[in-house]
Design an enzyme around this catalytic site. Structure first.
Site, PDB file in Angstrom:
ATOM      1  N   ASP A 378      51.928   9.578 -47.730  1.00  0.00           N
ATOM      2  CA  ASP A 378      50.029   9.995 -48.355  1.00  0.00           C
ATOM      3  C   ASP A 378      49.571  11.554 -47.202  1.00  0.00           C
ATOM      4  O   ASP A 378      50.578  11.635 -45.630  1.00  0.00           O
ATOM      5  CB  ASP A 378      49.439   8.886 -47.691  1.00  0.00           C
ATOM      6  CG  ASP A 378      47.611   9.280 -47.867  1.00  0.00           C
ATOM      7  OD1 ASP A 378      48.006   9.774 -49.229  1.00  0.00           O
ATOM      8  OD2 ASP A 378      47.254   8.529 -47.196  1.00  0.00           O
ATOM      9  N   ASP A 634      47.541   4.787 -44.794  1.00  0.00           N
ATOM     10  CA  ASP A 634      46.724   4.876 -43.809  1.00  0.00           C
ATOM     11  C   ASP A 634      44.952   4.338 -44.548  1.00  0.00           C
ATOM     12  O   ASP A 634      44.508   3.196 -44.217  1.00  0.00           O
ATOM     13  CB  ASP A 634      45.934   6.056 -43.328  1.00  0.00           C
ATOM     14  CG  ASP A 634      45.544   7.101 -44.067  1.00  0.00           C
ATOM     15  OD1 ASP A 634      45.560   6.176 -44.832  1.00  0.00           O
ATOM     16  OD2 ASP A 634      44.525   7.781 -43.015  1.00  0.00           O
ATOM     17  N   ASP A 638      47.188   2.594 -50.303  1.00  0.00           N
ATOM     18  CA  ASP A 638      48.290   2.777 -50.020  1.00  0.00           C
ATOM     19  C   ASP A 638      49.278   1.484 -49.856  1.00  0.00           C
ATOM     20  O   ASP A 638      50.293   1.259 -49.864  1.00  0.00           O
ATOM     21  CB  ASP A 638      48.498   3.863 -48.735  1.00  0.00           C
ATOM     22  CG  ASP A 638      47.718   4.577 -48.620  1.00  0.00           C
ATOM     23  OD1 ASP A 638      48.417   5.451 -49.528  1.00  0.00           O
ATOM     24  OD2 ASP A 638      46.871   4.844 -47.924  1.00  0.00           O
TER      25      ASP A 638
END
Length: 918
Positions: A378, A634, A638
């Site tokens: 990410d 985070d 996700d």
């Protein structure tokens, strides 16, 4: 223009506002998650100073309404044609609730009893359970107790290590609103969020947490909505009439109404939770490997037993004797301590990683991390700081950066709660512009107009210390330029340079803001452009570089625009083959064949504008191609892909949902700790691999040797000694968890053909050594037994010594003398050797005690076998011919695999089209 808080709402909102119940202001608004608390305190202090000096406060004068709702997965369009001024009737609400249920996610509780019982299921466990039943049938309660103890130990350790407190779905639920304001029967009412149904009209205003998915129905409406809980990105998204909104998003600015389009499990968050539950199913990679090894060993045990039973049948042995032979073969046929040893090895590694601020929540993730080939990361909060920062400003000739900064900050909000991310970035950056910071408090704000979606700018009217009236604006660069041009012509060179700079910043992914001002009755002045971006973490570029040196390919998955993603990749040294996630064709909308799509994902450096389903799909495609995939993240967005990945990594500051879904949680910021984790995981893998080779070789050794001994000589080692051999082999090697192990510079995997080839050859050599010992011990010249001794004791000692020393061979990457074992491993093996020697000398569990000269001869003979084993192992480790023979190299992709991918993609498109039509 007026502040949003004081401006009138749209016509539909106005018609029902009188019915709005008294509402409490939310205690908390969503802010920039990565901002440091000290910086926030500084900004609050600055805002207080500005407000106290000038008495201007653009906080909302209205009460912040309770959180509103919105929904996901499309329902029939006629259900969404609700009159915004009247809403649904009570009867219609009941019908729709009966059809679609409550606006909440389904609970799926896993039975802890079932979870514990599953640790007794598997090939190795089945053999151990069969051995326990045989021991009980023979009234051999010592062996029965030992076997049951090992079973309980394996299950207990596995259950405790795998148990995770809390539910990921429960964490996802925490992001949803508790109440909603809806229009029912022409009245604006507050209801529990779980009572919202598709077609409801929901009120949106500053601070509203949207509990469903929906579509904005207020015309001429402008909203800024924080979708970080969905996409993980820090910037609020502009929303207008007809735009979609998503559950768990937060309204940062504006007012309006939306129609609910999906509720509960059908929202984006609900579908994300479903993906987590789906990903949680199935066996882990390490479990599959161990089960595969166990199945093969089980087949070999059955084959050996058939040989023994056939021999016993022709000799007409009694049933008790046959059962004792069966028990002996069953005990030594499978590595009963394998689960306990590998679990201990990984648990020790997890404790070491914890010291490096990496918390392992799922032990098997250590093994998976060692073999990870692709790292899907990410962007926001993982590779970047998750907070906007200003870059070097562009100013026109004659304008200083402090002038530009002062004007931009004068045109900034004075809110403490829900402060716009861009305004926060400007106020934070004031410390780099001391002149602007000192001058800011001397200006008095007369009027403040927040961002206008039509003019694309923020406007403030201020009074200078000299009493001069100044209009300050900041906003979309070309709209600011147009404002100045409408007032007076701009020199051609200034105009051209300004536009070129804006184009350059846009191509590099920066979010640029134009700044201008008007003094008194004078003309508008264009001051310049201020670029801003979420910057990479300071250590990320180095971390990515080190990851590549460790054989990892890094792919970025972000909700940001393609331009921003490419610029971030450029700064980090990643590839710039970044594509819009739409090309993944979720829901069967893609045109690429399955194999072409897999190639596309495999070769891409990353994807932009992704949603949770896109991340999940990327991980799934890569896994289907045979890659072991790690995913870092985070946010709530996700969680599904973290759970789906072979190794899910939650970085510092991750949400509870991301932490719960992850296999490893990093407490240190950024990805730097992943380097230590990778190296440590590969060291742990080396320890496990060497132990598995060792333990399979031991099982094969005893199967071959005892099978031949029983079949040919109708005799066997005492059952008690067989149990002790099995226990000693695992007790001695428990210390492998603390061994000095090297780590591979490349991802490592279970090369099973090569592993089996090595184990078979080592097992055969061990069996030959034991057979020679057995058949020559009573020879008058050269026999091992000189004066007196017991056959059981001598065979027990010879088998124990050669088997225990084998770990020193398999643990080394080269010759066994090239790597010194840890004192824990060497001490454990030596202690077991002494105990085995005492067993033999004093006749414990054997017929008689043994002469010291005989014991010395056994030691010398065992050392000779050890040297032969070392030579064979070194040749196998370095031989390319052996590698080719064992077919240990990865097979090239077959055309059939691509055909299956194409077929599955085509079926998905047909299925999706059928669902739409029905």
């Amino acid at each position: 223009m007026t502040d949003t808080s004081s401006s009138s709402s749209s016509s539909s909102a106005s018609s029902v506002s009188a019915h709005q119940p008294t509402q409490e202001k939310p205690a908390k608004t969503y802010d920039d998650a990565a901002s440091e608390s000290s910086d926030d305190d500084d900004i609050d202090a600055l805002i207080e100073e500005l407000q106290s000096n000038h008495g201007v406060d653009d906080e909302d004068s209205d009460n912040d309404g309770p959180v509103a709702a919105g929904e996901a997965r499309p329902v029939p369009e006629e259900y969404l044609q609700t009159d915004p001024s009247y809403g649904l009737t009570s009867d219609e609400v009941l019908k729709r609730r009966k059809k679609y249920g409550l606006n909440q996610m389904a609970d799926e509780k896993e039975s802890l009893v079932v979870k514990f019982v599953m640790f007794f299921v598997g090939p190795i466990q089945f053999v151990m359970e069969a051995a326990a039943i045989l021991a009980a049938g023979l009234s051999d309660w010592v062996d029965f107790g030992v076997i049951c103890g090992l079973l309980m130990l394996n299950a207990g350790v596995g259950f405790v290590q795998e148990f995770q407190a809390g539910s990921i779905v429960d964490e996802l639920k925490k992001t949803l609103a508790n109440t909603a304001v809806v229009i029912r029967d022409g009245q604006l009412v507050e209801i529990p969020a779980n009572e919202v149904v598709p077609g409801d009209i929901l009120q949106l205003e500053d601070g509203t947490v949207i509990p469903t998915d929906g579509r904005i129905v207020t015309e001429d409406c402008f909203l800024q909505i924080d979708q970080s809980a969905i996409t993980g990105e820090s910037l609020a998204v502009d929303k207008h009439y007809g735009d979609q909104t998503f559950s768990s998003s937060t309204v940062k600015r504006g007012e309006g109404f939306m129609v609910v389009t999906a509720t509960g499990d059908n929202t984006f968050v609900g579908r994300a939770a479903a993906l987590v539950n789906k990903a949680a199913g199935g066996q882990g990679h390490f479990t599959e490997v161990l089960n595969g090894i166990g199945i093969i060993l089980l087949v070999l045990v059955i084959a050996t037993l058939l040989l023994v039973w056939t021999a016993c049948f022709y000799r007409t042995n009694g049933i008790v004797r046959i059962l004792r032979y069966t028990l002996g073969i069953t005990i030594i046929g499978v590595p009963v301590g394998l689960p306990a040893v590998v679990t201990t090895t990984m648990a020790v590694g997890a404790a070491y990683l914890a010291k490096k601020q990496a918390i392992v929540q799922k032990l098997s993730a250590i093994e998976s991390l060692a073999g990870v080939e692709i790292l899907c990361s990410d962007k926001t909060g993982t590779l970047t700081k998750n907070k906007l920062s200003l870059h070097e400003p562009y100013t026109v000739e004659g304008v200083s950066p402090d002038d530009l900064m002062l004007t931009a900050c004068l045109a900034a909000s004075r809110k403490k709660k829900g402060l716009d991310a861009i305004d926060k970035a400007f106020l934070k950056s004031l410390k780099q512009y001391p002149k602007a910071k000192d001058a800011l408090t001397k200006y008095k704000v007369l009027e403040f107009h927040p961002f206008d979606p039509v003019s694309k700018k923020v406007t403030a009217v201020v009074e200078s210390p000299e009493g001069e009236r100044i209009v300050c604006v900041k906003g979309a660069p070309l709209f600011v330029l147009k404002t100045v041009e409408e007032d007076h012509p701009i020199p051609e060179d200034v105009h051209e340079n300004y536009e070129n700079k804006v184009a350059e910043l846009a191509s590099r992914g920066f979010r640029a803001l134009g700044v201008a001002r008007k003094r008194g009755e004078g003309h508008w002045e264009i001051l310049g452009v201020m670029p801003c971006m979420d910057p990479p973490r300071d250590d990320t570029a180095q971390t990515v570089s080190e990851a590549r040196h460790l054989g990892l390919r890094v792919k970025m998955l972000t909700g940001d625009a393609v331009g921003i993603a490419k610029e971030t990749c450029r700064q980090l040294g990643l590839g710039t083959n970044i594509y819009n996630a739409e090309r993944l064709g979720l829901g069967g909308g893609g045109d690429m064949p399955g194999s072409e799509l897999a190639d596309f994902v495999e070769n891409a450096d990353g994807f932009a504008e992704v949603f949770p389903q896109h991340k999940y799909r990327v991980v799934e495609i890569l896994q289907n191609r045979g890659y072991l995939v790690a995913m870092t993240g985070d946010g709530v967005n996700d969680a599904p892909s973290l759970k789906k990945a072979d190794t899910g990594i939650a970085v510092e500051g991750a949400t509870d949902a991301a932490r719960s879904a992850a296999d490893i949680v990093f407490l240190a910021p950024g990805l730097s700790a992943i380097i230590d984790a990778l190296k440590t995981s590969r060291q742990i893998f080396h320890r496990m691999y060497s132990y598995v080779v060792y333990r399979i070789a031991l099982s094969l050794h005893l199967e071959i040797f005892l099978g031949l001994w029983i079949a040919i000589l109708d005799n066997s080692l005492d059952i008690d000694l067989i149990v002790f051999i099995a226990i000693f082999a695992d007790v001695a090697t428990l210390a492998i968890a603390y061994d000095n192990a090297p780590y591979s510079p490349k991802p490592v995997k279970w090369n099973l053909p090569r592993l089996w080839g090595m184990s078979i050859i080592l097992g055969i050599v061990l069996a030959i050594g034991s057979w020679i010992t057995l058949t020559t011990m009573f020879l008058p010249k050269g026999g091992i037994i000189q004066n007196f001794g017991a056959m059981n004791g001598i065979m027990f000692l010879q088998i124990s010594l050669t088997e225990n020393w084998l770990i020193f061979i398999t643990r080394a990457a080269g010759p066994f003398w090239s790597s010194i074992p840890s004192w824990q491993l060497a001490g454990a093996v030596f202690a077991v050797d002494i105990i085995a020697t005492m067993f033999t000398l004093f006749g414990w569990w054997s017929e008689n005690w043994t002469d010291i000269v005989t014991v010395v001869r056994v030691w010398i003979w065992s050392i000779g076998i050890f040297c032969v084993l070392g030579g064979f192992y070194y040749e196998m480790s370095t031989s390319e011919a052996f590698d080719r023979l064992m077919n240990g190299k990865p097979m090239k992709e077959k055309k059939s695999t691509r055909s299956v991918e194409d077929f599955m993609a085509a079926m998905q498109r047909v299925s999706t089209q059928h669902e739409k039509e029905t």
